[in-house]
Design an enzyme around this catalytic site. Structure first.
Site, PDB file in Angstrom:
ATOM      1  N   ASP A   1      -1.918   5.492   6.971  1.00  0.00           N
ATOM      2  CA  ASP A   1      -2.284   4.998   5.651  1.00  0.00           C
ATOM      3  C   ASP A   1      -3.807   4.862   5.648  1.00  0.00           C
ATOM      4  O   ASP A   1      -4.370   4.040   6.375  1.00  0.00           O
ATOM      5  CB  ASP A   1      -1.599   3.648   5.396  1.00  0.00           C
TER       6      ASP A   1
ATOM      7  N   TRP B   1       1.003  -4.149   5.112  1.00  0.00           N
ATOM      8  CA  TRP B   1       0.860  -4.267   3.662  1.00  0.00           C
ATOM      9  C   TRP B   1       2.227  -4.605   3.078  1.00  0.00           C
ATOM     10  O   TRP B   1       3.239  -3.998   3.465  1.00  0.00           O
ATOM     11  CB  TRP B   1       0.330  -2.943   3.097  1.00  0.00           C
TER      12      TRP B   1
ATOM     13  N   LYS C   1      -9.971   2.749  -4.243  1.00  0.00           N
ATOM     14  CA  LYS C   1     -11.045   1.838  -3.819  1.00  0.00           C
ATOM     15  C   LYS C   1     -12.358   2.593  -3.667  1.00  0.00           C
ATOM     16  O   LYS C   1     -13.404   2.128  -4.090  1.00  0.00           O
ATOM     17  CB  LYS C   1     -10.709   1.166  -2.486  1.00  0.00           C
TER      18      LYS C   1
HETATM   19  C1  LMR Z   1      -3.671  -4.701  -2.038  1.00  0.00           C
HETATM   20  O1  LMR Z   1      -3.073  -4.793  -0.964  1.00  0.00           O
HETATM   21  O2  LMR Z   1      -4.099  -5.680  -2.663  1.00  0.00           O
HETATM   22  C2  LMR Z   1      -3.919  -3.343  -2.625  1.00  0.00           C
HETATM   23  O3  LMR Z   1      -3.480  -2.359  -1.779  1.00  0.00           O
HETATM   24  C3  LMR Z   1      -3.405  -3.209  -4.003  1.00  0.00           C
HETATM   25  C4  LMR Z   1      -1.915  -3.245  -4.070  1.00  0.00           C
HETATM   26  O4  LMR Z   1      -1.382  -2.463  -4.867  1.00  0.00           O
HETATM   27  O5  LMR Z   1      -1.265  -4.037  -3.398  1.00  0.00           O
END
Ligand code: LMR
Length: 403
Positions: A212, A131, A247
């Site tokens: 996570d 992420w 979510k």
């Molecule tokens: C995403 O990856 O789109 C979500 O986890 C929202 C975010 O805050 O990035």
């Protein structure tokens, strides 16, 4: 002057996508960027369980005074039971420290702050890719970062030998950030045998798991998606879990999440909560109460919890349906590239393999917004837009290759 030195800060790619979508004046624009679930009509749902909880919370409402720094008790109890199971020995023994957080991001940052205090200099291993916000959250807490292989571009699946080998080579005491399910951005998850093998390896090497868990309920179901935290909680390792209700309760803007840490004793758990209260007081003093009251109400009431779980299951199944619809409509594209990964990947995202140039073309020529690395939020697809999205992908790939 003070502000002469101010420079433009780079934005994370998900935020870039949110801003580009908001600024796009075209009526037919589609937002496949940020990870949010939309219903079949293209709306962010207001879940029936949330609506019912809201009227109960309102009916009882005396005031909105400050809550505790560690958060609301029903939310904290409900979160621990959801993640570890109501009959988990760690809960019965009082070894789980649960702290309400500002969404999953807040939980990650609180955990990172704790680790920086308890294990200064310990390195944090992140998957490649991960992420977009993970590196900056851990770096902001002052922890050094390393990476481990994860995604195999050739198969659209997991690079299990690469991942296992790199984790095995980490020094004892390293922190390994793992996506418990619905890996963001790839949608590629470990299977049960791989989780077991990874758990044993990490016990063997004395590594610290930091899970996570932002998407519990969206991969294989609420219980199945809790496999990783439950496996690790049964070991002697310290365990960190960052969970989010953004979510699963469609409460994005309410910022409700929790950090859960499995310790060895109630005393350790109490001290750990104290350390977190200290960080929270330094940053925002106390968390907001409204969203947490809703989640706590739902998780604490068997009938509301069952309603919520069934709504979440419907959401999960709808995502499977739109994955299949997209896959069907892309048949034969990119010199017959095998796109079956679209239906195999789990959760809100598909890592399409589209190149940055193809993603730009999707946005500029077709008003379809997503993240530049090729991640699309399939949970924003529906019968009303999937044809247009598929046609746009066909147009940007053209006679060339997929990716
Ligand atoms: C995403 O990856 O789109 C979500 O986890 C929202 C975010 O805050 O990035």
């Amino acid at each position: 002057m003070l502000f002469d030195r101010i420079e433009a800060a780079p934005l994370d790619p998900v935020l870039v996508s949110i801003e580009q979508f908001a600024a796009d004046p075209r009526a037919q624009k589609v937002n496949l960027g940020v990870g949010m679930y939309y219903d079949a009509a293209g709306r962010i749902p207001l879940m029936a369980a949330v609506r019912q909880a809201e009227s109960r919370v309102q009916a009882r409402l005396a005031n909105w005074g400050y809550g505790m720094s560690e958060g609301l008790a029903p939310l904290r109890t409900g979160a621990a039971e959801l993640v570890f199971g109501a009959d988990a020995p760690a809960i019965a023994d009082g070894r789980v420290a649960t702290i309400q957080s500002l969404g999953g991001t807040g939980a990650l940052r609180l955990g990172a702050e704790l680790l920086a205090r308890l294990a200064p200099g310990a390195q944090v291993a992140l998957s490649t890719p991960s992420w977009a916000n993970h590196p900056s959250i851990f770096a902001a807490a002052g922890l050094p970062l390393v990476s481990y292989p994860y995604y195999d571009r050739a198969t659209g699946g997991l690079d299990w030998p690469g991942m296992r080998g790199a984790i095995a080579a980490l020094p004892a005491g390293s922190i390994v950030v793992l996506h418990a399910c619905c890996h963001n951005p790839t949608g590629v998850d470990l299977d049960q045998a791989q989780w077991l093998a990874l758990r044993d390896l990490m016990v063997d090497k004395a590594l610290i798991p930091f899970l996570d868990l932002a998407y519990q309920g969206f991969a294989d179901g609420l219980e199945a998606d809790a496999l990783a935290p439950r496996l690790f909680a049964a070991t002697d390792l310290p365990l960190f879990v960052a969970t989010s209700f953004s979510k699963s309760f469609a409460l994005y803007g309410e910022r409700v999440g929790a950090l859960l840490v499995v310790t060895r004793s109630p005393d350790e758990a109490a001290n750990l909560i104290g350390q977190c209260k200290n960080s929270i007081r330094n940053m925002y003093s106390t968390p907001p109460t409204h969203g947490a009251a809703l989640v706590g109400e739902i998780l604490g009431d068997p009938a509301l919890r069952a309603l919520w779980a069934s709504e979440l299951e419907t959401m999960r199944q709808r995502i499977h349906g739109v994955r299949a619809a997209l896959y069907e409509r892309l048949a034969g594209i990119g010199n017959d590239t095998d796109l079956s990964f679209i239906v195999r990947q789990k959760g809100l995202f598909s890592y399409t393999g589209l190149s940055p140039a193809q993603m730009i073309a999707l946005r500029e020529a077709h008003a379809i917004h997503a993240v530049a690395d090729g991640r699309i939020c399939v949970a924003a697809l529906n019968e009303g837009n999937v044809d247009r999205v598929a046609a746009a992908i066909r147009a940007v790939v053209g006679a060339g290759a997929f990716g």
